[in-house]
Design a protein around this motif. Structure first.
Motif, PDB file in Angstrom:
ATOM      1  N   HIS A 107      27.325  15.666 -26.348  1.00 48.54           N
ATOM      2  CA  HIS A 107      28.518  15.875 -25.525  1.00 48.54           C
ATOM      3  C   HIS A 107      29.610  14.871 -25.860  1.00 48.54           C
ATOM      4  O   HIS A 107      29.344  13.726 -26.222  1.00 48.54           O
ATOM      5  CB  HIS A 107      28.158  15.740 -24.039  1.00 48.54           C
ATOM      6  N   ARG A 108      30.865  15.352 -25.702  1.00 46.91           N
ATOM      7  CA  ARG A 108      32.049  14.478 -25.733  1.00 46.91           C
ATOM      8  C   ARG A 108      32.999  14.981 -24.656  1.00 46.91           C
ATOM      9  O   ARG A 108      33.465  16.117 -24.709  1.00 46.91           O
ATOM     10  CB  ARG A 108      32.742  14.517 -27.099  1.00 46.91           C
ATOM     11  N   PHE A 109      33.239  14.135 -23.634  1.00 41.51           N
ATOM     12  CA  PHE A 109      34.084  14.525 -22.501  1.00 41.51           C
ATOM     13  C   PHE A 109      35.412  13.773 -22.553  1.00 41.51           C
ATOM     14  O   PHE A 109      35.473  12.601 -22.956  1.00 41.51           O
ATOM     15  CB  PHE A 109      33.366  14.220 -21.174  1.00 41.51           C
ATOM     16  N   TYR A 110      36.462  14.477 -22.097  1.00 43.87           N
ATOM     17  CA  TYR A 110      37.814  13.909 -22.031  1.00 43.87           C
ATOM     18  C   TYR A 110      38.253  13.941 -20.573  1.00 43.87           C
ATOM     19  O   TYR A 110      38.148  14.975 -19.900  1.00 43.87           O
ATOM     20  CB  TYR A 110      38.784  14.709 -22.897  1.00 43.87           C
ATOM     21  N   PHE A 111      38.770  12.797 -20.069  1.00 43.85           N
ATOM     22  CA  PHE A 111      39.163  12.663 -18.672  1.00 43.85           C
ATOM     23  C   PHE A 111      40.677  12.450 -18.572  1.00 43.85           C
ATOM     24  O   PHE A 111      41.286  11.755 -19.407  1.00 43.85           O
ATOM     25  CB  PHE A 111      38.444  11.468 -18.019  1.00 43.85           C
ATOM     26  N   SER A 112      41.277  13.040 -17.527  1.00 48.22           N
ATOM     27  CA  SER A 112      42.704  12.810 -17.220  1.00 48.22           C
ATOM     28  C   SER A 112      42.932  13.216 -15.771  1.00 48.22           C
ATOM     29  O   SER A 112      42.106  13.922 -15.161  1.00 48.22           O
ATOM     30  CB  SER A 112      43.619  13.616 -18.153  1.00 48.22           C
ATOM     31  N   LEU A 113      44.084  12.738 -15.219  1.00 45.93           N
ATOM     32  CA  LEU A 113      44.457  13.179 -13.878  1.00 45.93           C
ATOM     33  C   LEU A 113      45.099  14.552 -13.974  1.00 45.93           C
ATOM     34  O   LEU A 113      45.851  14.844 -14.913  1.00 45.93           O
ATOM     35  CB  LEU A 113      45.410  12.188 -13.228  1.00 45.93           C
ATOM     36  N   ALA A 114      44.750  15.401 -13.022  1.00 44.14           N
ATOM     37  CA  ALA A 114      45.350  16.742 -13.032  1.00 44.14           C
ATOM     38  C   ALA A 114      46.871  16.628 -12.954  1.00 44.14           C
ATOM     39  O   ALA A 114      47.433  15.696 -12.367  1.00 44.14           O
ATOM     40  CB  ALA A 114      44.800  17.549 -11.869  1.00 44.14           C
ATOM     41  N   SER A 115      47.540  17.592 -13.535  1.00 47.47           N
ATOM     42  CA  SER A 115      49.004  17.525 -13.684  1.00 47.47           C
ATOM     43  C   SER A 115      49.763  17.324 -12.374  1.00 47.47           C
ATOM     44  O   SER A 115      50.781  16.614 -12.363  1.00 47.47           O
ATOM     45  CB  SER A 115      49.507  18.782 -14.403  1.00 47.47           C
ATOM     46  N   PRO A 171      42.591  14.429  -7.813  1.00 46.36           N
ATOM     47  CA  PRO A 171      42.023  15.463  -8.685  1.00 46.36           C
ATOM     48  C   PRO A 171      41.908  14.960 -10.134  1.00 46.36           C
ATOM     49  O   PRO A 171      42.897  14.471 -10.683  1.00 46.36           O
ATOM     50  CB  PRO A 171      43.001  16.620  -8.561  1.00 46.36           C
ATOM     51  N   VAL A 172      40.674  15.066 -10.731  1.00 41.99           N
ATOM     52  CA  VAL A 172      40.411  14.590 -12.088  1.00 41.99           C
ATOM     53  C   VAL A 172      40.040  15.789 -12.948  1.00 41.99           C
ATOM     54  O   VAL A 172      39.150  16.573 -12.602  1.00 41.99           O
ATOM     55  CB  VAL A 172      39.275  13.553 -12.102  1.00 41.99           C
TER      56      VAL A 172
END
Length: 655
Positions: A525-533, A571-572
């Motif tokens: 696995h490779r996960f990418y995280f960010s805050l929802a727009s 929200p993430v």
């Protein structure tokens, strides 16, 4: 002579005694060198030997002898006592005391004649010690001191030799050389060994010739023939005689038996009773079963008959093994691998039997081994079909459509009939019927949609059934592995409970998050995280992707107040590395807490306001201000609000 009973002899003895008395000597038969009784060592009361010489003892005496076992009708004359004080006028009386006095021995008080009234046995008592005294008949006073004498019982040959340890048991190895010692016997004779030949024994063999002999003087028994064979005769009973008087005529004898057992030696090699053996086995015989038993005969016993078996070189090595049954000494042939009539229907096993314990003294009798051939005939049985590959591995994608072919199985009838085969699946191994198999071709296909996350491997038991005999069923295994596709979006690894201190500083780490995904990509696995727009540019929090499948949530400012807002919802967005990539938005709840100086939460959540003392008008004024502020915020962050999204817009506006 002292034991003679003839009247003439007795008169002669009495006359000799009288003459001896007149001549100043002791009784007939006395030891001239010993002198009178007093001279035997008795001391005068005054302690002077001179006095003894002045007062010469007047006793006439002797050591008397009497033959044992006298059987005459009259008392046996033993001897005579006489004192020179006795003038024959009847004034002296003789008195006898001591062992057997009165009961066995009597004395004539007038003449001093001694007789034995009972039959004597030297083996019971060899001698008697008696005392004699001469006394005055009137006053009963001693006229002579008391004297001691011995009556010795003279031995006659009245006891036969006896073997106290008999009967004897002995053993000697078979095939022993001539003169080998077997055992020594011994006889004892109760007669006097110091007198004559009554106790001198000579041994002879009465029964047991010509096989054994006995040494006359020692009683040692030896073999008299060489090479006596135990297998011909294993036991002999000898009768040995012991005779006294050195074996002369008139001697007494006794006998005993000696049982001689020939003990075994390894002088017989093993020999098979047949050179060829026939045996039949079914090809369905289980592995490790006994195929046949053979035995080489050996006339020896015990360890001398123990033997080892081995298979000689041949194309059957590895298929059979042979070992020794230690109880029966048989060679046990055991199957090591399955038989196949169609491949090989007969075997010819060459077997060697060898004595385990070989005696080097008998190597010339050998060789101590033998060979035999065991011919095994394999019988055909109706066998079930056999899969060409008992364990077949297949793969199928989890997004495969129904009816997709994923592989083919094949089985054949091993018998010469070569019956047709029909295939099926044991539904106990496929309860939900995900797969089908074509009855004729053996092609396996999907029957339902597959889900790797529910079942990643299917273990199917396949049946191959003979068309001509449906009872003959072969079994095979198909392991079907379901290949993964990216059909699951990543989510938070756990339900996070995040606490935010009111005194948090800007840039402070308040939570590290990670994700999980039900899929299993080959490269991981490779996960990418960010805050929802909607909240990507909020003034309260920021997110940092750590590039290791985790992300950090940090504060952008300080001065959070529970009274103003007790909970923030962030929200993430999480995106995986699949193709195509899948994503999901997960909400992280942050609770504002009152913390101590070390950052430990003391109390969290909403704070109740106290409105004591305020009028209704004042409360309405405060509420109006709050609504005005909220309205301004709403216009700032959501230029195109819709009534249906009012709650979501207000929530986002808080970040």
């Amino acid at each position: 002579m002292s034991g003679c009973t003839c009247p003439g002899v007795r008169r002669a003895l009495a006359l000799l005694a009288l003459l001896g008395s007149l001549g100043g000597r002791g009784c007939w038969g006395s030891d001239p060198g010993s002198g009178e009784l007093e001279g035997q060592g008795s001391r005068h009361p005054r302690g002077s030997w001179e006095a003894a010489l002045r007062h010469k003892r007047s006793w006439v005496w002797n050591q008397f002898f009497v033959l044992e076992e006298y059987t005459g009708n009259e008392p046996l004359y033993v001897g005579k006592l006489h004192s020179d004080v006795d003038g024959g006028d009847g004034k002296v009386k003789y008195v006898l005391s001591g062992e057997g006095a009165a009961s066995i021995f009597t004395i004539d008080e007038n003449t001093g004649d001694i007789h034995a009234t009972k039959r004597l046995d030297r083996e019971a008592q060899a001698y008697y010690t008696l005392q004699a005294q001469a006394v005055d008949r009137v006053t009963n006073q001693p006229v002579e001191p008391r004297s001691e004498f011995v009556v010795k019982v003279q031995d006659i040959n009245d006891n036969e030799p006896k073997f106290l340890d008999g009967p004897y048991m002995a053993g000697v190895p078979e095939m022993s050389p001539l003169g080998t010692m077997v055992v020594q016997v011994a006889a004892t004779d109760a007669d006097d060994p110091t007198y004559g030949n009554s106790a001198r024994v000579i041994y002879s063999i009465i029964h047991g010739q010509p096989y054994f002999s006995v040494e006359p003087r020692t009683g040692i028994i030896r073999t008299a023939l060489p090479n006596m064979d135990r297998e011909t005769r294993d036991q002999y009973v000898l009768v040995i005689q012991a005779k006294d008087m050195v074996g002369q005529m008139g001697g007494l004898s006794g006998t005993t038996s000696v049982t001689v057992t020939l003990t075994d030696v390894n002088d017989n090699p093993p020999r098979f009773t047949h050179k060829n053996y026939q045996n039949t086995v079914l090809e369905s015989l289980p592995v490790h079963s006994v195929v046949a038993r053979v035995k080489a005969a050996d006339a020896d016993v015990g360890p001398n008959a123990e033997m080892d078996y081995r298979l000689m070189d041949g194309d059957y090595l590895g298929l059979f093994n042979i070992s020794t049954d230690e109880e029966t000494q048989e060679g046990v042939i055991v199957l090591l691998k399955p038989l196949d009539f169609e491949t090989k229907s007969s075997f010819s096993l060459r077997i060697e039997a060898t004595n385990r314990n070989i005696d080097s003294n008998f190597l010339s009798v050998g060789p101590f081994s033998d060979l035999a051939v065991v011919k095994l005939t394999v019988e055909d049985v109706n066998e079930p079909p056999v899969f060409s590959t008992p364990l077949l591995k297949m793969v199928v994608s989890e997004d495969a459509r129904m009816g997709t072919s994923i592989g083919r199985v094949s089985a054949h009838d091993p018998d010469s009939t070569n019956s047709g085969i029909r295939y099926s699946i044991d539904r106990n191994t496929d309860l939900e019927r995900f797969f089908n198999v074509d009855a004729l071709s053996g092609v396996i296909s999907t029957a339902k949609p597959l889900d790797r996350e529910a079942n990643s491997v299917h273990n199917l038991t396949l049946l191959a059934i003979e068309s001509q005999d449906p009872t003959q069923i072969g079994k095979g295994i198909a392991l079907i592995t379901v290949l993964d596709i990216n059909d699951n979006a990543p989510v938070f690894a756990i339900d996070y409970e995040t606490l935010l201190c009111e005194n948090a500083m800007p840039g402070q780490l308040i939570q590290t998050i990670s994700a999980v995904d039900k899929d299993e990509p080959p490269s991981g696995h490779r996960f990418y995280f960010s805050l929802a727009s909607p909240v990507a540019g909020n003034l309260n929090f920021t997110l940092r992707d750590n590039k290791d499948n985790t992300a950090s949530i940090l504060t952008k400012r300080g001065g959070f107040r529970r009274r103003e807002q007790p909970v923030y919802r962030l929200p993430v967005l999480i995106v995986d590395s699949g193709s195509p990539a899948l994503s999901s938005t997960n909400t992280l709840a942050l609770r504002v807490c009152d913390c101590d100086a070390d950052g430990v939460a003391m109390s969290c959540g909403a704070v109740a306001y106290t409105a004591t003392g305020l009028s209704t008008g004042a409360l309405l004024a405060i509420l109006g201000c709050i609504l005005t502020l909220l309205s301004d915020c709403f216009q700032l962050t959501a230029p195109d609000p819709e009534p249906a999204n009012l709650n979501l817009t207000l929530l986002q506006a808080n970040f």
